[in-house]
Design a protein around this motif. Sequence first.
Motif, PDB file in Angstrom:
ATOM      1  N   ASP A  84      20.501 -29.379  32.292  1.00 39.23           N
ATOM      2  CA  ASP A  84      21.819 -29.978  32.781  1.00 39.23           C
ATOM      3  C   ASP A  84      21.000 -31.624  32.198  1.00 39.23           C
ATOM      4  OD1 ASP A  84      19.939 -31.082  34.385  1.00 39.23           O
ATOM      5  OD2 ASP A  84      20.501 -30.329  36.645  1.00 39.23           O
ATOM      6  N   SER A  85      22.035 -32.333  32.955  1.00 38.49           N
ATOM      7  CA  SER A  85      22.154 -33.777  32.010  1.00 38.49           C
ATOM      8  C   SER A  85      21.170 -34.401  32.718  1.00 38.49           C
ATOM      9  CB  SER A  85      23.474 -35.115  33.101  1.00 38.49           C
ATOM     10  OG  SER A  85      23.605 -34.697  33.738  1.00 38.49           O
ATOM     11  N   ASN A  86      19.975 -33.930  33.759  1.00 42.00           N
ATOM     12  CA  ASN A  86      19.455 -34.959  33.939  1.00 42.00           C
ATOM     13  C   ASN A  86      18.056 -34.217  34.020  1.00 42.00           C
ATOM     14  OD1 ASN A  86      20.683 -36.217  36.039  1.00 42.00           O
ATOM     15  ND2 ASN A  86      20.238 -34.536  37.269  1.00 42.00           N
ATOM     16  N   ARG A 137      23.914 -29.673  43.366  1.00 41.84           N
ATOM     17  CA  ARG A 137      24.350 -30.443  42.055  1.00 41.84           C
ATOM     18  C   ARG A 137      25.540 -30.616  41.525  1.00 41.84           C
ATOM     19  NH1 ARG A 137      20.415 -26.657  40.030  1.00 41.84           N
ATOM     20  NH2 ARG A 137      21.386 -27.447  37.816  1.00 41.84           N
ATOM     21  N   LYS A 147      16.861 -31.101  33.446  1.00 40.46           N
ATOM     22  CA  LYS A 147      16.386 -29.748  34.880  1.00 40.46           C
ATOM     23  C   LYS A 147      16.698 -28.460  33.910  1.00 40.46           C
ATOM     24  CE  LYS A 147      16.403 -27.595  39.226  1.00 40.46           C
ATOM     25  NZ  LYS A 147      16.674 -27.745  40.453  1.00 40.46           N
TER      26      LYS A 147
END
Length: 411
Positions: free
Chosen positions: A108-110, A63, A112
């Motif tokens: 995180d940026s997604n 990641r 998650k």
Amino acid sequence: MGPIKTLKKRKRSAEKKADPNVLLAASASAATDSLHNNNDYDEDDDDDDSSQPSDWWAGFSRRISGPYSGSRDPKTFESVFKVSRKTFDYICSLVKDDFTAKPANFSDSNGKPLTLHDRVAVALRRLGSGESLSVIGESFGMNQSTVSQITWRFVESMEERALHHLSWPSKLDDIKSKFEKISGLPNCCGAIDITHVVMNLPNVEQSNKVWLDGEKNFSMVLQAVVDPDMRFLDVIAGWPGSLSDDVVLKNSGFFKLVEKGKRLNGGKIQLSARTELREYIVGDSGFPLLPWLLTPYQGKPMSLPQTEFNKRHSETRKPAQMALSRLKDKWKIISGVMWMPDRNRLPRIIFVCCLLHNILIDMHDQTLDDRLLSHQHDVNYRQRSCKIVDEASSVLRDELSNQLWGENSSA
């Protein structure tokens, strides 16, 4: 001006006893916990947390961006986080309760959610690399405010949960024996030194002048007492760089405890029929010569006994120099020049770096390598001299140097 007072008020009475004037000194009266036996830590404890997969690093490395992306090599892990996987897992166990007790919406940026291991990884990378919040955020796929918040929560947890790794020992016999083996100085209990954490501050603000040190840098001072194995026994951070070593010392909790007879109060050695050598520490010429702090002879010419004493004294001080060098090499957030740091938080960050330094030693961490360690932790800083001399201590130092010279001559 005193050190920045940053100790938060704790609910427990034992923590309220900590002297607020001794900023983050590991010798505070609240620090009575004995060092945990590393064998008590079971690496399988983390398996209870279902959010932590057994192959966490394999997944996490995929990641992140940059040269470390996708690597499962243990050496890559150590390069990124400055600790071995065993030590990393131990640190996770220390902060686990704090990190899981307070619900956090870190992701995180997604989108998650970040696990315990993820958050410890972010904090260790920030402290170990010294990279900016934006660089770490970009590498780890999260915004910089998340990096900042996670790092600060880690600092708050570690300064309480890891405090047992930095305390004044109840018994000093082993320390004294090791110091004597280094250079022959008997009854020595520690080596003291000071280093500067350099900051970039606006010149236009008059209030910043107090942070301007003798080398025209804005800096904050860290004072440390170190054992022969380069472990920190007592530290204090927060004093402005403009203050001399002797002023920082005299305003430290360590000084006050020694003067009250609560430190360096063990057995004495008989040097002669009239002279006893009490427990003491050694420091460079920036410190005053005191009954419990022996400094080197200054000026020239020197007698042969004085020259020999200075040689031995210098060798005995090396563990402190190397400890501070390793500290700054491992935890690069406090090396180089910090860009306009929060001066209320910085002492606590420095303290946690000292805790991490000791944890690596206590865990016998495989990443420790002293082969390339320098004795220079304050690059481009000139040696300062203190003219304060206790006369009785000067006589004692003469007698000790003459005795050491006699032993050397007859050997």
